[in-house]
Enzyme design. Structure first.
Site, PDB file in Angstrom:
ATOM      1  N   ASP A 156      -5.143  -0.810   2.021  1.00 13.53           N
ATOM      2  CA  ASP A 156      -5.400  -1.708   3.248  1.00 13.53           C
ATOM      3  C   ASP A 156      -6.196  -0.981   4.298  1.00 13.53           C
ATOM      4  OD1 ASP A 156      -4.249  -4.108   4.846  1.00 13.53           O
ATOM      5  OD2 ASP A 156      -4.048  -2.468   5.982  1.00 13.53           O
ATOM      6  N   GLY A 168      -5.110  -6.219 -11.934  1.00 10.79           N
ATOM      7  CA  GLY A 168      -6.484  -6.854 -12.667  1.00 10.79           C
ATOM      8  C   GLY A 168      -6.221  -6.545 -14.124  1.00 10.79           C
ATOM      9  N   GLU A 185      -7.145  -1.202  -2.739  1.00  9.09           N
ATOM     10  CA  GLU A 185      -7.304   0.369  -2.907  1.00  9.09           C
ATOM     11  C   GLU A 185      -7.109   0.915  -1.527  1.00  9.09           C
ATOM     12  OE1 GLU A 185      -9.477   2.179  -5.320  1.00  9.09           O
ATOM     13  OE2 GLU A 185      -9.034   0.665  -6.868  1.00  9.09           O
ATOM     14  N   ARG A 240     -36.689 -21.685   9.560  1.00  8.06           N
ATOM     15  CA  ARG A 240     -35.846 -22.905   9.996  1.00  8.06           C
ATOM     16  C   ARG A 240     -36.318 -23.200  11.224  1.00  8.06           C
ATOM     17  NH1 ARG A 240     -32.583 -27.254   9.106  1.00  8.06           N
ATOM     18  NH2 ARG A 240     -31.282 -27.498  10.658  1.00  8.06           N
ATOM     19  N   SER A 270       0.663  -1.255  -0.150  1.00  4.18           N
ATOM     20  CA  SER A 270       0.167   0.000  -0.063  1.00  4.18           C
ATOM     21  C   SER A 270       0.954   1.279   0.015  1.00  4.18           C
ATOM     22  CB  SER A 270      -0.923   0.009   1.324  1.00  4.18           C
ATOM     23  OG  SER A 270      -1.805  -1.098   1.056  1.00  4.18           O
ATOM     24  N   GLY A 309     -24.808 -26.428   8.603  1.00  6.09           N
ATOM     25  CA  GLY A 309     -24.103 -27.022   7.551  1.00  6.09           C
ATOM     26  C   GLY A 309     -24.544 -26.706   6.204  1.00  6.09           C
ATOM     27  N   THR A 361      -8.223  -5.278   1.737  1.00  7.22           N
ATOM     28  CA  THR A 361      -6.899  -4.940   1.441  1.00  7.22           C
ATOM     29  C   THR A 361      -6.636  -4.055   0.128  1.00  7.22           C
ATOM     30  OG1 THR A 361      -6.251  -7.320   2.334  1.00  7.22           O
ATOM     31  CG2 THR A 361      -4.680  -6.312   0.885  1.00  7.22           C
TER      32      THR A 361
END
Lengths: 635, 635
Positions: free
Chosen positions: A417, A184, A415, A319, A151, A392, A413
């Site tokens: 940290d 990128g 652009e 649930r 950075s 699960g 992280t």
């Protein structure tokens, strides 16, 4: 065991009313984007998709953004863009519900590269490149970070040496640790990079600081150009639809015109010219234009958090486990509702950020850094708690918690940290304060005048016996006072501590280093204050009584839980008594129960297309078993 | 910027001395295991390995454990095993540094299935199966969890109906939601399952409760047997070397002898026989034997945390950023050192757990539940902080943070969801206390006699002006007093609150439900007390002054940071004054700086084979760049 009491049906219109609040003035583009990303060809890929296939799919998606006319929205209208940054950010916010690989790849291509050209270059670059970039005819990336530097952008080691005889720069990577890393669009698709390098006017000169250059890296056939070396980073923890790579340069010649020259240029006589003679000031001006990325990451992270909430809350709402509905359980409410409230608070805070950004407000750098850090941290925590709550089934790849977490992970992280950004927030605020009040005693006086007490006195709102009453704890004036005092007091304490420590060996810089923990905590206090202020403002703006009441509850959950988190600080600094922090913790539990019936409406209000939330509902599992007899494993 | 001062070289023997402490009496098997898992054929696979390939590799690894004689260590010597549970757990602890898919697959096969037969069955089952299981000739799994029930084992819906005419059970899955879910070894390799089902003596009878049955599911050619349906879970977030699947049963006949009958059986007359007539008591006896799994997960999680620490600490020790070494920074120390101290504390606590487990101590269920929850939570946090500290390089799959996190993730869910386990810890402790003291006033008296004050009085150790002195804060007696008081006071408060709330509508059960947050917090306080006690004991046992001093520092970091985390509680409950909690926070920063030079030795002491820590060191990146010219992307 308790019997299961079905919850009274939610009012069907509440989610729509809340969605209208969240969408605000951008309902149209947001709805259009929702429809676009529900298209079968835009759905996220299946788990286990091979990396290369995922990369190609993501590239195709980027092209589809171009075809559909979305990639152009944020660019200068003069060159064929939509000229609407705010609309563009709203589009990206909805896009981020779909797949973060696309969010990042289009962000690299149109944001870092395209808007980089727009913001760091001048008319000649705009004319030459912008229309091609926004329309997908020129694909690029942003070669800033280096292996060793991370950075630390000001410390990049890549060099661009000017030679007036050829009117060109020669770009070199001096050693392995100076390779551009994690870039990128580098490994596969990028044709041109904005390369950050130390500019030297001749090979023995001192650097003029970091400057940006447009460097072609591939020809139209995808062949890597001479002098350019690219290594593929291969598999990453997440974002495997993005083709990251290392880049290094060996005697790469770049014509003078290809230096992005908004803040400095080389004139026809070969002289370095700038309006900002101070090297560091120039660097920060340049870096300041990159705030777009942090604004985008703040809203993208928020969308990721919303995805997790929109998946898990309806799941937990139906649930059954241990004879009760999961979301009726105190533990589940305590796990999810503070995060739901964080998402709402962050939503309103990011609207504020977007407004400030579009207005070009000077505080946007600090604000974007603080919110990017907070929003990305919130996102990964929210996804993780969603995964845990789903048990699960949350661990099955098809339910997407894993990919969501793996994708959002690096938002903390890149652009900048998050730790570096938090330190930046604190440094910026310390600088502002120093400028504004000249010295610390001036600050002290000013803050005292603003009604903020620093002498460990109990808060003016600490009303004797009334101090633990619900009406007091839910009073927005009390809440705001506590958030504002905390932010101001931490800032003041930092100035005091650093001033004191600066007298020791090592001086001011060492003193700042030894204040990192305080600075990091301060940055969050700053973000939280903004979040509360914007949330309270949003509540106050509501006309519909039901909408207002529900938002007030969510705002209270944010306010109270945040104060509970900092209970020790409030007591240690004399702003609260222990009976008050206990009362706040009890109040949080009460508020969670009160929120319970509206929880599903609150996440439906995010308006995330059902197709993007491929989380099996538990009711799907209670159909009678198909007696199909024997069958082998599918794999 | 500050200049980089290289750190004085670490004493080369410290790590060895610390490793000797950690390895203790099991150095031999641990070293043997280290060598075994450094073999080229045992190394973890590359990122992106396809699921089916990973599953076969893991199966081969399991076979290699058999060949090398490690799978047999924990089984009854009478049937050819090593008869040494403690040695077996130590082996598994080292195994867990290698790959958690193997840890889980061998755990399902030899632990849940094999030791399930040993612990739930009788001599006839042992004779028939144990030798085959431990020697890899019979592969199996553990079909307990169901889709709807999750961690609610007592509520499983699978039925086994007895028919005395045929002297057999008929096993059926009544509906989709009763399918056995997430069953390891089911999708590919399992030949036999221990199936948990409600036992009914005839189809209309009431259930005798949950019982375990041995059910073949595949023949030796791998063909699924009639009446058995298996569906592959496919890709999971992690652990993709394990073949999880759903299983359902359609009129599957199982002979009477195949019921695991340690706690209940069916006699020759077809009558149900048991020494434990109470259904719930019988259930908990049966479930109690499953504690082995939780002991194994506690140590495996600890190994995962150690992997992350052993990767990140040496990285941060040499990584330069912003002109300084990363590990010299306050923020990095604050991020990593409390987790390092947690790992040491958990190491000593798990030694205690293993001893209690082997001794068959009644408290082992509570202890294993508390430490499994804490250890798995610590592990994922440690891995995540490691990932963050490593920055962008931590996001590259080759550096393993992603897989480590994805693999450990579900350790928080399986063998009892951590929230369910924490509630169990609190419930068990409440029950014990009720039994021991008959009523709450008896408890109050007893605890008062033990010197623990509950009347919000300041601690006896709160020595006026001396209460913030370093010598006091680092006094083990003070630290222990604070941990013990917190555990006892929380337990007492829970009894009081539940007793009071039980008088309201809903009664005791509703009162317990409304105490979930307190119960969850209590379970960690209980674990932390054990961790501190065992750590202090370990420090006291050291003869070597250097080893003792370093371990004391680590123990202090654990103690102080844990107290800081609970600062609000200590103040709210009158055990500390705000000046003391502030002094503790300052002390933590001092201790972190003090620990700094020994940090690398402390993680080297884990003795993790270098081959299993494939994290590129930053110095590897500072070699001069190879000027090899152009090269294309590797992919």
């Amino acid at each position: 065991m308790m019997s299961v009491t079905p919850f009274p049906e939610k009012k069907s219109t509440l989610d729509k009313k809340l969605q209208a609040v969240l969408d605000g003035e951008h309902a149209e583009i947001r709805n259009e984007a929702r429809e676009f990303f529900s298209r079968p060809d835009m759905l996220p890929p299946q788990p286990g998709i091979p990396k290369e296939e995922y990369r190609e799919l993501t590239m195709q998606w980027v092209n589809k953004l171009v075809e559909a006319g979305y990639s152009q929205i944020g660019f200068d209208a003069k060159y064929g863009g939509g000229g609407d940054a705010k609309k563009s950010i709203n589009f990206i916010e909805i896009l981020s519900h779909q797949d973060l690989s696309l969010m990042v790849k289009q962000g690299v291509n149109f944001g870092l590269f395209g808007l980089g050209v727009q913001n760091l270059g001048s008319a000649k670059h705009h004319e030459k490149y912008l229309n091609d970039i926004m329309n997908g005819r020129l694909k690029g990336g942003f070669a800033m970070t280096e292996v060793a530097g991370g950075s630390d952008v000001q410390g990049v080691k890549t060099e661009a040496v000017y030679d007036h005889a050829t009117k060109s720069f020669t770009i070199n990577t001096p050693n392995e640790s100076a390779r551009k890393a994690f870039i990128g669009n580098a490994a596969k698709h990028g044709e041109m990079m904005i390369v950050f390098a130390q500019l030297k006017m001749n090979k023995d000169a001192e650097s003029e600081g970091v400057h940006a250059f447009l460097v072609p890296v591939r020809d139209k056939q995808g062949k890597i150009l001479p002098g350019i070396s690219i290594e593929d980073h291969g598999e990453k923890v997440g974002l495997n639809g993005v083709d990251n790579g290392y880049i290094s340069f060996s005697n790469v010649k770049v014509p003078r015109e290809e230096m992005l020259d908004r803040f400095a240029s080389i004139d026809d006589k070969g002289q370095y010219q700038t309006d900002t003679p101070k090297k560091t000031a120039r660097f920060f001006k340049m870096i300041g234009t990159l705030v777009t990325g942090r604004v985008a990451l703040s809203v993208a992270s928020l969308s990721a958090a919303k995805n997790a909430l929109a998946a898990i809350v309806p799941y937990a709402d139906t649930r059954e486990v241990f004879g009760d509905i999961l979301l009726n359980k105190q533990a589940t409410q305590t796990r999810l509702f503070p995060l739901l409230a964080d998402a709402y608070a962050m939503h309103f805070a990011t609207r504020f950020l977007i407004d400030k950004f579009v207005a070009g407000s000077p505080e946007v750098e600090t604000l974007a850094a603080a919110l990017k850090a907070k929003s990305s941290d919130n996102a990964i925590r929210t996804i993780d708690e969603g995964r845990l709550t789903a048990g699960g089934s949350g661990y099955m790849a098809e339910n997407r918690y894993g990919r969501m977490r793996d994708d959002i992970d690096v938002f903390r992280t890149f652009e900048g940290d998050n730790t570096v950004l938090r330190l930046l927030v604190a440094r910026n605020r310390l600088t502002e304060i120093r400028k504004q009040f000249n010295d610390v005693s001036g600050l002290k006086k000013a803050i005292k005048m603003a009604g903020l007490a620093f002498d460990n006195a109990t808060s003016t709102f600490d009303l004797g016996k009334g101090r633990t009453k619900e009406s007091h704890l839910l009073n927005p004036a009390f809440q705001h006072d506590m958030f504002a005092k905390r932010e101001a007091a931490m800032l003041y304490d930092m100035t005091q501590n650093i001033a004191k420590a600066a007298k020791k060996p090592g001086g001011a810089e060492a003193a700042v280093e030894k204040s990192q923990n305080d600075m990091i905590a301060y940055a969050d206090a700053y973000a939280e204050k903004v979040m509360l202020e914007q949330f309270v403002k949003a509540v106050n703006e509501q006309k519909d009584p039901e909408t207002k009441a529900v938002l007030k509850d969510v705002c209270d959950i944010f306010a109270i839980n945040t104060m509970v988190k900092h209970a020790a600080w409030y007591i240690e600094n004399g702003y609260m008594k222990p009976d008050k922090t206990r009362a706040l913790a009890d109040e949080a539990e009460k508020l969670h129960e009160k929120l319970r019936p509206n929880a599903v409406a609150l996440v439906k209000a995010f308006g995330i297309p059902e197709a993007l939330l491929s989380v099996p509902r538990p009711q799907a599992a209670v159909a009678p078993v198909k007696k199909t007899g024997t069958n082998g494993p599918k794999a």
